[in-house]
Write a protein that holds these residues in place. Sequence first.
Motif, PDB file in Angstrom:
ATOM      1  N   TRP A  31       0.830  -1.196   0.000  1.00  0.00           N
ATOM      2  CA  TRP A  31       0.000   0.000   0.000  1.00  0.00           C
ATOM      3  C   TRP A  31       0.868   1.251   0.000  1.00  0.00           C
ATOM      4  O   TRP A  31       1.890   1.292   0.669  1.00  0.00           O
ATOM      5  N   THR A  32       0.432   2.277  -0.715  1.00  0.00           N
ATOM      6  CA  THR A  32       1.065   3.591  -0.664  1.00  0.00           C
ATOM      7  C   THR A  32       0.348   4.409   0.398  1.00  0.00           C
ATOM      8  O   THR A  32      -0.885   4.437   0.435  1.00  0.00           O
ATOM      9  N   VAL A  33       1.121   5.051   1.264  1.00  0.00           N
ATOM     10  CA  VAL A  33       0.527   5.945   2.258  1.00  0.00           C
ATOM     11  C   VAL A  33       0.274   7.265   1.549  1.00  0.00           C
ATOM     12  O   VAL A  33       1.161   8.094   1.390  1.00  0.00           O
ATOM     13  N   GLN A  34      -0.955   7.431   1.096  1.00  0.00           N
ATOM     14  CA  GLN A  34      -1.345   8.577   0.289  1.00  0.00           C
ATOM     15  C   GLN A  34      -1.466   9.838   1.149  1.00  0.00           C
ATOM     16  O   GLN A  34      -1.167  10.936   0.691  1.00  0.00           O
ATOM     17  N   LYS A  35      -1.893   9.654   2.410  1.00  0.00           N
ATOM     18  CA  LYS A  35      -2.078  10.811   3.286  1.00  0.00           C
ATOM     19  C   LYS A  35      -1.878  10.376   4.736  1.00  0.00           C
ATOM     20  O   LYS A  35      -2.364   9.331   5.156  1.00  0.00           O
ATOM     21  N   TYR A  36      -1.136  11.195   5.490  1.00  0.00           N
ATOM     22  CA  TYR A  36      -0.958  11.003   6.926  1.00  0.00           C
ATOM     23  C   TYR A  36      -1.197  12.348   7.586  1.00  0.00           C
ATOM     24  O   TYR A  36      -0.512  13.321   7.293  1.00  0.00           O
ATOM     25  N   GLU A  37      -2.216  12.403   8.424  1.00  0.00           N
ATOM     26  CA  GLU A  37      -2.613  13.675   9.018  1.00  0.00           C
ATOM     27  C   GLU A  37      -2.632  13.550  10.535  1.00  0.00           C
ATOM     28  O   GLU A  37      -3.121  12.572  11.085  1.00  0.00           O
ATOM     29  N   THR A  38      -2.094  14.552  11.203  1.00  0.00           N
ATOM     30  CA  THR A  38      -2.121  14.632  12.659  1.00  0.00           C
ATOM     31  C   THR A  38      -2.782  15.941  13.048  1.00  0.00           C
ATOM     32  O   THR A  38      -2.378  17.004  12.585  1.00  0.00           O
ATOM     33  N   ILE A  39      -3.813  15.827  13.864  1.00  0.00           N
ATOM     34  CA  ILE A  39      -4.511  17.016  14.342  1.00  0.00           C
ATOM     35  C   ILE A  39      -4.449  17.026  15.863  1.00  0.00           C
ATOM     36  O   ILE A  39      -4.860  16.061  16.509  1.00  0.00           O
ATOM     37  N   GLY A  45      -3.034  21.541  12.527  1.00  0.00           N
ATOM     38  CA  GLY A  45      -2.675  20.169  12.192  1.00  0.00           C
ATOM     39  C   GLY A  45      -1.588  20.099  11.139  1.00  0.00           C
ATOM     40  O   GLY A  45      -1.194  21.106  10.558  1.00  0.00           O
ATOM     41  N   ALA A  46      -1.095  18.886  10.902  1.00  0.00           N
ATOM     42  CA  ALA A  46      -0.077  18.652   9.872  1.00  0.00           C
ATOM     43  C   ALA A  46      -0.572  17.545   8.952  1.00  0.00           C
ATOM     44  O   ALA A  46      -1.029  16.501   9.418  1.00  0.00           O
ATOM     45  N   THR A  47      -0.504  17.792   7.636  1.00  0.00           N
ATOM     46  CA  THR A  47      -0.905  16.799   6.650  1.00  0.00           C
ATOM     47  C   THR A  47       0.268  16.530   5.724  1.00  0.00           C
ATOM     48  O   THR A  47       0.852  17.461   5.173  1.00  0.00           O
ATOM     49  N   GLN A 114      -8.052   2.444   1.751  1.00  0.00           N
ATOM     50  CA  GLN A 114      -8.314   2.284   3.184  1.00  0.00           C
ATOM     51  C   GLN A 114      -8.153   3.637   3.859  1.00  0.00           C
ATOM     52  O   GLN A 114      -7.228   4.379   3.543  1.00  0.00           O
ATOM     53  N   LYS A 115      -9.051   3.952   4.792  1.00  0.00           N
ATOM     54  CA  LYS A 115      -8.901   5.148   5.622  1.00  0.00           C
ATOM     55  C   LYS A 115      -9.040   4.710   7.071  1.00  0.00           C
ATOM     56  O   LYS A 115     -10.031   4.087   7.447  1.00  0.00           O
ATOM     57  N   TRP A 116      -8.001   5.015   7.869  1.00  0.00           N
ATOM     58  CA  TRP A 116      -7.976   4.643   9.277  1.00  0.00           C
ATOM     59  C   TRP A 116      -7.823   5.892  10.128  1.00  0.00           C
ATOM     60  O   TRP A 116      -7.225   6.875   9.700  1.00  0.00           O
ATOM     61  N   GLN A 117      -8.333   5.811  11.369  1.00  0.00           N
ATOM     62  CA  GLN A 117      -8.129   6.900  12.319  1.00  0.00           C
ATOM     63  C   GLN A 117      -7.782   6.329  13.691  1.00  0.00           C
ATOM     64  O   GLN A 117      -8.174   5.207  14.025  1.00  0.00           O
ATOM     65  N   SER A 118      -7.042   7.130  14.454  1.00  0.00           N
ATOM     66  CA  SER A 118      -6.673   6.739  15.803  1.00  0.00           C
ATOM     67  C   SER A 118      -6.503   7.998  16.648  1.00  0.00           C
ATOM     68  O   SER A 118      -6.414   9.107  16.117  1.00  0.00           O
ATOM     69  N   THR A 119      -6.454   7.827  17.947  1.00  0.00           N
ATOM     70  CA  THR A 119      -6.256   8.948  18.853  1.00  0.00           C
ATOM     71  C   THR A 119      -5.356   8.515  19.999  1.00  0.00           C
ATOM     72  O   THR A 119      -5.266   7.321  20.292  1.00  0.00           O
ATOM     73  N   GLN A 126      -5.127  11.048  14.583  1.00  0.00           N
ATOM     74  CA  GLN A 126      -4.321  10.749  13.397  1.00  0.00           C
ATOM     75  C   GLN A 126      -5.215  10.076  12.360  1.00  0.00           C
ATOM     76  O   GLN A 126      -6.066   9.263  12.699  1.00  0.00           O
ATOM     77  N   THR A 127      -4.981  10.433  11.097  1.00  0.00           N
ATOM     78  CA  THR A 127      -5.690   9.812   9.982  1.00  0.00           C
ATOM     79  C   THR A 127      -4.658   9.276   9.000  1.00  0.00           C
ATOM     80  O   THR A 127      -3.672   9.949   8.708  1.00  0.00           O
ATOM     81  N   LEU A 128      -4.894   8.069   8.536  1.00  0.00           N
ATOM     82  CA  LEU A 128      -3.997   7.413   7.589  1.00  0.00           C
ATOM     83  C   LEU A 128      -4.837   6.977   6.402  1.00  0.00           C
ATOM     84  O   LEU A 128      -5.871   6.318   6.576  1.00  0.00           O
ATOM     85  N   GLU A 129      -4.432   7.357   5.181  1.00  0.00           N
ATOM     86  CA  GLU A 129      -5.107   6.923   3.973  1.00  0.00           C
ATOM     87  C   GLU A 129      -4.137   6.108   3.132  1.00  0.00           C
ATOM     88  O   GLU A 129      -3.046   6.578   2.810  1.00  0.00           O
ATOM     89  N   LEU A 130      -4.554   4.897   2.805  1.00  0.00           N
ATOM     90  CA  LEU A 130      -3.728   3.953   2.043  1.00  0.00           C
ATOM     91  C   LEU A 130      -4.381   3.646   0.713  1.00  0.00           C
ATOM     92  O   LEU A 130      -5.601   3.527   0.631  1.00  0.00           O
ATOM     93  N   LYS A 131      -3.553   3.493  -0.324  1.00  0.00           N
ATOM     94  CA  LYS A 131      -4.060   3.163  -1.646  1.00  0.00           C
ATOM     95  C   LYS A 131      -3.143   2.126  -2.284  1.00  0.00           C
ATOM     96  O   LYS A 131      -1.931   2.207  -2.154  1.00  0.00           O
ATOM     97  N   ARG A 132      -3.736   1.155  -2.969  1.00  0.00           N
ATOM     98  CA  ARG A 132      -2.934   0.137  -3.677  1.00  0.00           C
ATOM     99  C   ARG A 132      -2.477   0.693  -4.994  1.00  0.00           C
ATOM    100  O   ARG A 132      -3.121   1.423  -5.660  1.00  0.00           O
TER     101      ARG A 132
END
Length: 132
Positions: A31-39, A45-47, A114-119, A126-132
Amino acid sequence: KNMQIKILRILTVVFAVVSIVACSSGIAGKWTVQKYETINIGEQGATLHNIGTIEFFKDGTGTKNLTFGFVGEELRDSTPLRWAKSGDKYITIESNGSELSKIWIIVKDKGNYQKWQSTDGINRVQTLELKR
């Protein structure tokens, strides 16, 4: 002889179930990490975009090759990982010293996206977006 046939049938069923469960996770692959965001609540925040790749192997292990660029500083994360998916809602990443090492909530699972979130439980999401 009948006992051997019964054992062989049981093993075949067990193997089929394990194979279906392993393949059905849908996460195995690169997977390519298309987006990693921290708020941080109350702060800017940082994207980051296209920071590298994560590869998940069917045996519950994987690799990362990520580069984070924050305020003139470049951080690399290429530590190995272990992963486990809990149903369709959660995935756990374990990787020493990694920002990604935590339980993630699977917000979207659309095959090749895929879009994931965590705290951290305090004030950071944090948000993580993955793409094949």
